[in-house]
Design an enzyme around this catalytic site. Structure first.
Site, PDB file in Angstrom:
ATOM      1  N   ARG A  13       0.902  -1.376  -0.064  1.00 25.66           N
ATOM      2  CA  ARG A  13      -0.170   0.269  -0.088  1.00 25.66           C
ATOM      3  C   ARG A  13       0.812   1.214  -0.103  1.00 25.66           C
ATOM      4  NH1 ARG A  13      -5.544  -1.174   1.016  1.00 25.66           N
ATOM      5  NH2 ARG A  13      -5.986   0.885   2.208  1.00 25.66           N
ATOM      6  N   ASP A 139      -2.914  11.112  10.527  1.00 22.35           N
ATOM      7  CA  ASP A 139      -4.223  10.720   9.701  1.00 22.35           C
ATOM      8  C   ASP A 139      -5.010  12.003  10.249  1.00 22.35           C
ATOM      9  OD1 ASP A 139      -7.125   9.815   9.729  1.00 22.35           O
ATOM     10  OD2 ASP A 139      -6.024   8.021   9.242  1.00 22.35           O
ATOM     11  N   TYR A 152      -7.883   4.053  17.668  1.00 25.64           N
ATOM     12  CA  TYR A 152      -6.886   4.465  16.615  1.00 25.64           C
ATOM     13  C   TYR A 152      -6.741   6.060  16.689  1.00 25.64           C
ATOM     14  CZ  TYR A 152      -5.650   5.390  11.544  1.00 25.64           C
ATOM     15  OH  TYR A 152      -4.997   6.105  10.624  1.00 25.64           O
TER      16      TYR A 152
END
Length: 249
Positions: A13, A139, A152
């Site tokens: 990825r 993120d 997360y």
């Protein structure tokens, strides 16, 4: 002059794309992997075919302190001219509030937060020697939590603060920056309705590509006066708010 980059979670990825782009930019690559040994070796073979002895594989489970120490010790003992650490490896799984366990907390926080911090600490002497840099993959949900993925989101929020802290601690000889991807790759078995909802929330109205992240890694690696910055690569999504219930990376 020869220069090496360690990319964690490099076999697949986004990590795979980062490794290939850095190699194209002249870096030799240390391909870290956890379980994806076949993919890691395939990548190493491809890179070594392009440039002899320019890639090697190292396995380590980043939720294990002994494995983290092994990774640091192995690279340090090789005395490679390490110029870049890319903390890309990450654990992503649902963690509903009612069912989050201590073991899940340990695994997620160790892999997503503690390992990147300890790798930066342990490899600091090599990075300092070669005026290197650290790039942490964060993120967009480090700022606004993703429902049913609170643990997360917490881990990435912690890594954002670690990025800023490390920029202070590792300066002036080592720069530290972060990249916060938005919608880049659909997760396996993601819902098409959710996909449509997410796309509608992105001003550029499309997914990004792994190469978008890889290109920014290469830019930051040579941007000599940028440190302590978090750059979102999300098609403008963070400027308009967050919709959708799935992580896209």
């Amino acid at each position: 002059m020869e220069k090496w980059a360690l990319v964690t979670g490099a076999a697949k990825r986004i990590g795979h794309a980062i490794s290939r782009q850095l190699h194209q930019e002249g870096y030799n690559i240390i391909i870290h992997y956890g379980q994806s040994s076949d993919e890691a070796q395939t990548l190493a073979n491809a890179l070594n075919k392009k440039r002899s002895d320019s890639a090697l594989c190292l396995q380590a489970n980043l939720d294990n302190d002994a494995d983290i120490a092994y990774l640091i010790e192995t690279i340090s003992n090789k005395q490679l001219p390490l110029a870049l650490l890319v903390n890309n490896a990450s654990v992503f799984s649902p963690s509903t509030f009612e069912h989050t366990t201590f073991t899940q907390c340990q695994t997620t926080l160790a892999t997503n937060l503690i390992a990147p911090y300890l790798l930066a600490q342990g490899l600091f002497p090599l990075l300092k020697q070669h005026q290197g840099s650290v790039i942490n993959l964060l993120d967009i949900h480090a700022k606004r939590p993703l429902k049913h993925h609170g643990l997360y989101s917490i881990s990435k929020a912690g890594l954002e603060m670690a990025t800023l802290s490390l920029a202070q601690e590792m300066g002036p000889n080592v720069r530290v920056n972060g990249i916060a991807p938005g919608a880049i790759l659909w997760p396996h078995n993601s819902d098409t309705d959710v996909q449509s909802e997410i796309i509608q929330a992105i001003p550029l109205a499309r997914l990004g590509h792994s190469e978008d992240i890889a290109n920014l890694v290469c830019f930051l690696a040579k941007a000599a006066y940028i440190s302590g910055q978090i750059i979102a690569v999300d098609g403008g999504r963070s400027a308009t708010g967050f919709k959708g219930a799935e992580k896209i990376d």
